[in-house]
Design an enzyme around this catalytic site. Structure first.
Site, PDB file in Angstrom:
ATOM      1  CG  HIS A 100      -1.981   0.997   1.170  1.00  0.00           C
ATOM      2  ND1 HIS A 100      -1.762   2.320   1.428  1.00  0.00           N
ATOM      3  CD2 HIS A 100      -3.290   0.883   0.817  1.00  0.00           C
ATOM      4  CE1 HIS A 100      -2.902   2.986   1.260  1.00  0.00           C
ATOM      5  NE2 HIS A 100      -3.841   2.134   0.880  1.00  0.00           N
ATOM      6  CD  GLU A 172      -5.497   1.874  -2.941  1.00  0.00           C
ATOM      7  OE1 GLU A 172      -6.646   1.932  -2.533  1.00  0.00           O
ATOM      8  OE2 GLU A 172      -4.518   1.943  -2.177  1.00  0.00           O
TER       9      GLU A 172
HETATM   10  P1  13P Z   1      -9.586   6.253   0.443  1.00  0.00           P
HETATM   11  O1  13P Z   1     -10.762   5.449  -0.063  1.00  0.00           O
HETATM   12  O2  13P Z   1      -9.825   6.823   1.810  1.00  0.00           O
HETATM   13  O3  13P Z   1      -9.136   7.249  -0.565  1.00  0.00           O
HETATM   14  O4  13P Z   1      -8.380   5.234   0.623  1.00  0.00           O
HETATM   15  C1  13P Z   1      -8.055   4.410  -0.433  1.00  0.00           C
HETATM   16  C2  13P Z   1      -7.095   3.417   0.054  1.00  0.00           C
HETATM   17  O5  13P Z   1      -5.971   3.767   0.383  1.00  0.00           O
HETATM   18  C3  13P Z   1      -7.562   2.023   0.171  1.00  0.00           C
HETATM   19  O6  13P Z   1      -6.503   1.165   0.400  1.00  0.00           O
END
Ligand code: 13P
Length: 267
Positions: A100, A172
């Site tokens: 992450h 992400e």
């Molecule tokens: P948010 O949905 O708060 O933007 O976070 C995304 C995330 O980091 C999920 O792992």
């Protein structure tokens, strides 16, 4: 080269990050149990803090939910004070979030550490949810493809084509995560990145593996905008941060996934 993707179960993952102590988590799970049904085509995964995994595993209805760890250590046992290994989590979780951006940025997790973690998760029968994504600066500098390429090839380097089929990759972009700016990514841009990720897998492990890998999107997803991302062709689900600790919002995202599958006649 076009990669056909066969529809899979939609995967909705709630990453609770450093939120919800044991009683708060138990209460949220209780409410979600009442609201969320058993869906054949939707898999709902909760990633609470390490401390909360054990009590939640006793409370959880396994027909409705699966558990994920937010992180773990790559060595199975040894003199590593303060760590919890994938080996120790084997019976508790189906999934582990690995790489992450918060871990890459705040805890200096290197490409090599992430590779070790992915290999350790797989070795211990836990499915990695590998997070990849570029920062705003990298995006502006036109380096997104290079960053994704490096993160993917490095993280998966120790795996076989058979291992790869079970992997989940979450795209992400760092700038889209609520705590890093929360800019909304355009679904057509996200599709391009997801296609690129699948092409990377195809180059490394063949088209069949690329089809089998599940690719998720994450970044400021809530119940209002989830369907815009879930309807991207080749998007197998979403990784949700902030909204996943909110009962209404998280169950609204699961509802959105259900409506899409029903509308698309997959049910
Ligand atoms: P948010 O949905 O708060 O933007 O976070 C995304 C995330 O980091 C999920 O792992």
């Amino acid at each position: 080269m076009a990669i056909t993707t066969t529809p899979k179960r939609t995967l909705i993952v709630g990453n609770w990050k450093l939120h919800l102590n044991t009683s708060q988590a138990s209460l949220l799970l209780h409410r979600l149990h009442e609201r969320i049904k058993i869906y054949r085509d939707i898999e709902v995964v909760l990633a609470p803090s390490m401390l909360v995994l054990q009590p939640l595993s006793v409370q959880i209805d396994r027909r409705k939910f699966r558990l994920a760890a937010q992180n773990a250590f790559h060595k199975d046992t040894g003199a590593y004070t303060g760590e919890v290994s994938f080996a120790m989590l084997q019976d508790l979780v189906h999934y582990a979030i690995i790489g992450h951006s918060e871990r890459r940025i705040y805890f200096n997790e290197s490409l090599e550490m992430i590779r070790e973690k992915v290999a350790s998760a797989v070795r211990n029968g836990i499915t990695p949810i590998l997070c990849v994504g570029e920062t705003k600066e990298e995006n502006r500098a036109g380096e997104t493809k290079q960053v994704l390429h490096d993160q993917i090839t490095s993280a998966l380097a120790n795996l076989t084509a058979t291992d790869i089929k079970k992997i989940v990759i979450a795209y992400e972009p760092v700038w889209a995560i609520s705590t890093f700016g929360g800019e909304l990514a355009k679904p057509d841009e996200v599709k391009k990145r997801m296609d690129f990720i699948r092409h990377q897998i195809a180059d490394l492990y063949g088209k069949r593996a690329a089809d089998r890998v599940r690719v998720l999107y994450g970044g400021s997803i809530d119940h209002d905008i989830a369907s815009g991302y879930l309807s991207i062709e080749g998007c197998d689900g979403v990784l949700v941060g902030g909204a996943s600790t909110n009962y209404q919002k998280f169950s609204g995202i699961v509802d959105a996934a259900y409506r899409l599958r029903y509308r698309d006649g997959v049910e």
